[in-house]
Design a protein around this motif. Sequence first.
Motif, PDB file in Angstrom:
ATOM      1  N   HIS A 229       0.824  -1.198   0.000  1.00  0.00           N
ATOM      2  CA  HIS A 229       0.000   0.000   0.000  1.00  0.00           C
ATOM      3  C   HIS A 229       0.859   1.248   0.000  1.00  0.00           C
ATOM      4  O   HIS A 229       1.999   1.264   0.454  1.00  0.00           O
ATOM      5  CB  HIS A 229      -0.969   0.014   1.192  1.00  0.00           C
ATOM      6  N   CYS A 230       0.298   2.304  -0.569  1.00  0.00           N
ATOM      7  CA  CYS A 230       0.879   3.632  -0.460  1.00  0.00           C
ATOM      8  C   CYS A 230      -0.179   4.508   0.199  1.00  0.00           C
ATOM      9  O   CYS A 230      -0.678   4.157   1.261  1.00  0.00           O
ATOM     10  CB  CYS A 230       1.326   4.149  -1.827  1.00  0.00           C
ATOM     11  N   SER A 231      -0.560   5.616  -0.422  1.00  0.00           N
ATOM     12  CA  SER A 231      -1.647   6.422   0.129  1.00  0.00           C
ATOM     13  C   SER A 231      -2.974   6.023  -0.510  1.00  0.00           C
ATOM     14  O   SER A 231      -3.918   5.649   0.173  1.00  0.00           O
ATOM     15  CB  SER A 231      -1.373   7.910  -0.089  1.00  0.00           C
ATOM     16  N   ALA A 232      -3.018   6.056  -1.841  1.00  0.00           N
ATOM     17  CA  ALA A 232      -4.227   5.642  -2.556  1.00  0.00           C
ATOM     18  C   ALA A 232      -4.220   4.161  -2.903  1.00  0.00           C
ATOM     19  O   ALA A 232      -5.262   3.580  -3.173  1.00  0.00           O
ATOM     20  CB  ALA A 232      -4.387   6.464  -3.832  1.00  0.00           C
ATOM     21  N   GLY A 233      -3.037   3.552  -2.908  1.00  0.00           N
ATOM     22  CA  GLY A 233      -2.950   2.125  -3.246  1.00  0.00           C
ATOM     23  C   GLY A 233      -3.011   1.856  -4.729  1.00  0.00           C
ATOM     24  O   GLY A 233      -3.429   0.770  -5.134  1.00  0.00           O
ATOM     25  N   VAL A 234      -2.555   2.799  -5.555  1.00  0.00           N
ATOM     26  CA  VAL A 234      -2.621   2.596  -7.003  1.00  0.00           C
ATOM     27  C   VAL A 234      -1.294   2.893  -7.706  1.00  0.00           C
ATOM     28  O   VAL A 234      -0.780   2.060  -8.439  1.00  0.00           O
ATOM     29  CB  VAL A 234      -3.770   3.415  -7.637  1.00  0.00           C
ATOM     30  N   GLY A 235      -0.738   4.092  -7.520  1.00  0.00           N
ATOM     31  CA  GLY A 235       0.442   4.490  -8.274  1.00  0.00           C
ATOM     32  C   GLY A 235       1.707   3.802  -7.824  1.00  0.00           C
ATOM     33  O   GLY A 235       2.263   2.945  -8.516  1.00  0.00           O
ATOM     34  N   ARG A 236       2.187   4.173  -6.641  1.00  0.00           N
ATOM     35  CA  ARG A 236       3.410   3.565  -6.117  1.00  0.00           C
ATOM     36  C   ARG A 236       3.213   2.086  -5.822  1.00  0.00           C
ATOM     37  O   ARG A 236       4.109   1.269  -6.060  1.00  0.00           O
ATOM     38  CB  ARG A 236       3.845   4.316  -4.854  1.00  0.00           C
ATOM     39  N   SER A 237       2.043   1.738  -5.316  1.00  0.00           N
ATOM     40  CA  SER A 237       1.756   0.320  -5.046  1.00  0.00           C
ATOM     41  C   SER A 237       1.815  -0.490  -6.336  1.00  0.00           C
ATOM     42  O   SER A 237       2.389  -1.583  -6.382  1.00  0.00           O
ATOM     43  CB  SER A 237       0.382   0.166  -4.397  1.00  0.00           C
ATOM     44  N   GLY A 238       1.196   0.044  -7.402  1.00  0.00           N
ATOM     45  CA  GLY A 238       1.214  -0.656  -8.678  1.00  0.00           C
ATOM     46  C   GLY A 238       2.610  -0.804  -9.243  1.00  0.00           C
ATOM     47  O   GLY A 238       2.974  -1.862  -9.777  1.00  0.00           O
ATOM     48  N   ALA A 239       3.417   0.254  -9.121  1.00  0.00           N
ATOM     49  CA  ALA A 239       4.789   0.181  -9.629  1.00  0.00           C
ATOM     50  C   ALA A 239       5.598  -0.851  -8.853  1.00  0.00           C
ATOM     51  O   ALA A 239       6.376  -1.623  -9.434  1.00  0.00           O
ATOM     52  CB  ALA A 239       5.446   1.565  -9.537  1.00  0.00           C
ATOM     53  N   PHE A 240       5.424  -0.884  -7.527  1.00  0.00           N
ATOM     54  CA  PHE A 240       6.192  -1.840  -6.723  1.00  0.00           C
ATOM     55  C   PHE A 240       5.787  -3.273  -7.043  1.00  0.00           C
ATOM     56  O   PHE A 240       6.642  -4.153  -7.194  1.00  0.00           O
ATOM     57  CB  PHE A 240       6.001  -1.562  -5.231  1.00  0.00           C
ATOM     58  N   VAL A 241       4.493  -3.540  -7.160  1.00  0.00           N
ATOM     59  CA  VAL A 241       4.038  -4.897  -7.473  1.00  0.00           C
ATOM     60  C   VAL A 241       4.508  -5.309  -8.859  1.00  0.00           C
ATOM     61  O   VAL A 241       4.944  -6.447  -9.068  1.00  0.00           O
ATOM     62  CB  VAL A 241       2.501  -4.996  -7.364  1.00  0.00           C
ATOM     63  N   THR A 242       4.449  -4.399  -9.831  1.00  0.00           N
ATOM     64  CA  THR A 242       4.946  -4.719 -11.176  1.00  0.00           C
ATOM     65  C   THR A 242       6.412  -5.109 -11.133  1.00  0.00           C
ATOM     66  O   THR A 242       6.826  -6.115 -11.719  1.00  0.00           O
ATOM     67  CB  THR A 242       4.755  -3.518 -12.116  1.00  0.00           C
ATOM     68  N   LEU A 243       7.219  -4.309 -10.440  1.00  0.00           N
ATOM     69  CA  LEU A 243       8.644  -4.597 -10.331  1.00  0.00           C
ATOM     70  C   LEU A 243       8.884  -5.940  -9.661  1.00  0.00           C
ATOM     71  O   LEU A 243       9.648  -6.773 -10.151  1.00  0.00           O
ATOM     72  CB  LEU A 243       9.333  -3.471  -9.545  1.00  0.00           C
ATOM     73  N   LEU A 244       8.214  -6.167  -8.551  1.00  0.00           N
ATOM     74  CA  LEU A 244       8.416  -7.404  -7.796  1.00  0.00           C
ATOM     75  C   LEU A 244       7.995  -8.627  -8.607  1.00  0.00           C
ATOM     76  O   LEU A 244       8.694  -9.648  -8.645  1.00  0.00           O
ATOM     77  CB  LEU A 244       7.628  -7.328  -6.489  1.00  0.00           C
ATOM     78  N   TRP A 245       6.855  -8.525  -9.262  1.00  0.00           N
ATOM     79  CA  TRP A 245       6.335  -9.617 -10.077  1.00  0.00           C
ATOM     80  C   TRP A 245       7.316  -9.991 -11.182  1.00  0.00           C
ATOM     81  O   TRP A 245       7.645 -11.176 -11.378  1.00  0.00           O
ATOM     82  CB  TRP A 245       4.992  -9.156 -10.642  1.00  0.00           C
ATOM     83  N   LEU A 246       7.843  -8.985 -11.896  1.00  0.00           N
ATOM     84  CA  LEU A 246       8.721  -9.282 -13.020  1.00  0.00           C
ATOM     85  C   LEU A 246      10.109  -9.710 -12.561  1.00  0.00           C
ATOM     86  O   LEU A 246      10.791 -10.473 -13.258  1.00  0.00           O
ATOM     87  CB  LEU A 246       8.790  -8.069 -13.951  1.00  0.00           C
ATOM     88  N   MET A 247      10.537  -9.260 -11.392  1.00  0.00           N
ATOM     89  CA  MET A 247      11.773  -9.805 -10.829  1.00  0.00           C
ATOM     90  C   MET A 247      11.624 -11.302 -10.560  1.00  0.00           C
ATOM     91  O   MET A 247      12.539 -12.096 -10.813  1.00  0.00           O
ATOM     92  CB  MET A 247      12.124  -9.060  -9.536  1.00  0.00           C
ATOM     93  N   GLN A 248      10.441 -11.705 -10.055  1.00  0.00           N
ATOM     94  CA  GLN A 248      10.195 -13.123  -9.807  1.00  0.00           C
ATOM     95  C   GLN A 248      10.264 -13.921 -11.103  1.00  0.00           C
ATOM     96  O   GLN A 248      10.815 -15.023 -11.142  1.00  0.00           O
ATOM     97  CB  GLN A 248       8.826 -13.304  -9.141  1.00  0.00           C
TER      98      GLN A 248
END
Length: 389
Positions: A229-248
């Motif tokens: 989560h970030c504040s809204a749960g969309v921008g930074r959260s989405g970027a972090f999940v994208t990065l983590l997912w593709l690293m996996q």
Amino acid sequence: MRIRTFSKAHIRQEFQLRCQSLSVNDNMGFKQEFEELNDVGKELPTRAGELEVNKEKNRYPHILPYDHCRVRLSLQDAQPNGDYINANFVPGGSSERDFICTQGPLRSTMTDFWRMVWEQNVSIIVMVTALRHKDVVLCDQYWSKARGTVYHGPFQVNTVSCNQGPHVSITTINMKQRGYPTEKVVTHYYYPSWPDRGVPRDTSALCGLAEHVRQHIEATPRLGPAVVHCSAGVGRSGAFVTLLWLMQLCERGVSPDIRAAVEDLRMHRLWMVQNVEQYVLVHQCLLNWLSRGTVANLDSGPQSKGVPFNSGRSQVRIRGSSGQGNRARRSHQHQPPRAQPDQTLSNVQQLLDPRNLLRRILPASLQLPQTSSEPKPTKQNFENVPFKP
């Protein structure tokens, strides 16, 4: 189905060429790809979040969870709408529910947040926002930074340890619910240096955090999703999940497709990866990670700036860099198909057809062998896992 995979060196080389191609003419390729994603998912219903009784539970009135994948709480005290929380299940490397992306808890929703953590068997929380920016509250503090206990409804949230670094704090929390003898251990990662709707000045700490969380997920039994989560749960959260997912995926030798990943995430939560700067940031961080392998220790300051970029609004550029990290993987490949930008689908079931989802190219049952001689970190000693510079 046999999946063609590659070494990290090969993936890095191909990905670097792609980033260079997208960055020409003032990042025209990045901008075009991002614009093609503008309308993805926006037609999906958000009826629960629009209900009058739930409006006060939303930090931002225009950012609501999609109904088809929203997290539902257990009903309490026979309240008909008591199952609502502004949170969505989003995909990762193996399933539709690898992560939960949610808004930063409000003071009035902290009990709901901890209920979600308890009921979904969450053991990892990643918070990629500061609590405040100047006079604006971005997230209410829902845990104790120092050793001690706070109570939220029936939940006892006890901070037992905190490892404070210059960029990231890692807190171990023991959680109990009144009337239950069991205790749950939750690891809380707090990264306050990422500005709202922006990008960090230095990506080394962010890459180190993502790598740390990736290893933690790999070492932890899959009891439940990780919360981001970030504040809204969309921008930074989405970027972090994208990065983590593709690293996996890259760890398993699968070539990354950031556009396809963001498109998939936007079918599960509104505005995941909120602007083109964050879209470029994911490319930069992934290239940094591929080039350097395991990156900066979370307990130390940034040792490397990674791939240079201009963090201003006017221009964000990725340049190529030489790197290392060529651990061999099996040699099979599969390139996920891309949906055309103007493609329209009739219903949620068709939109979520497993044949069209990026994560399906690597089923959870497929485990490629470890080639590193280093022991895998365990859950018990994970806070002190060092990283190679």
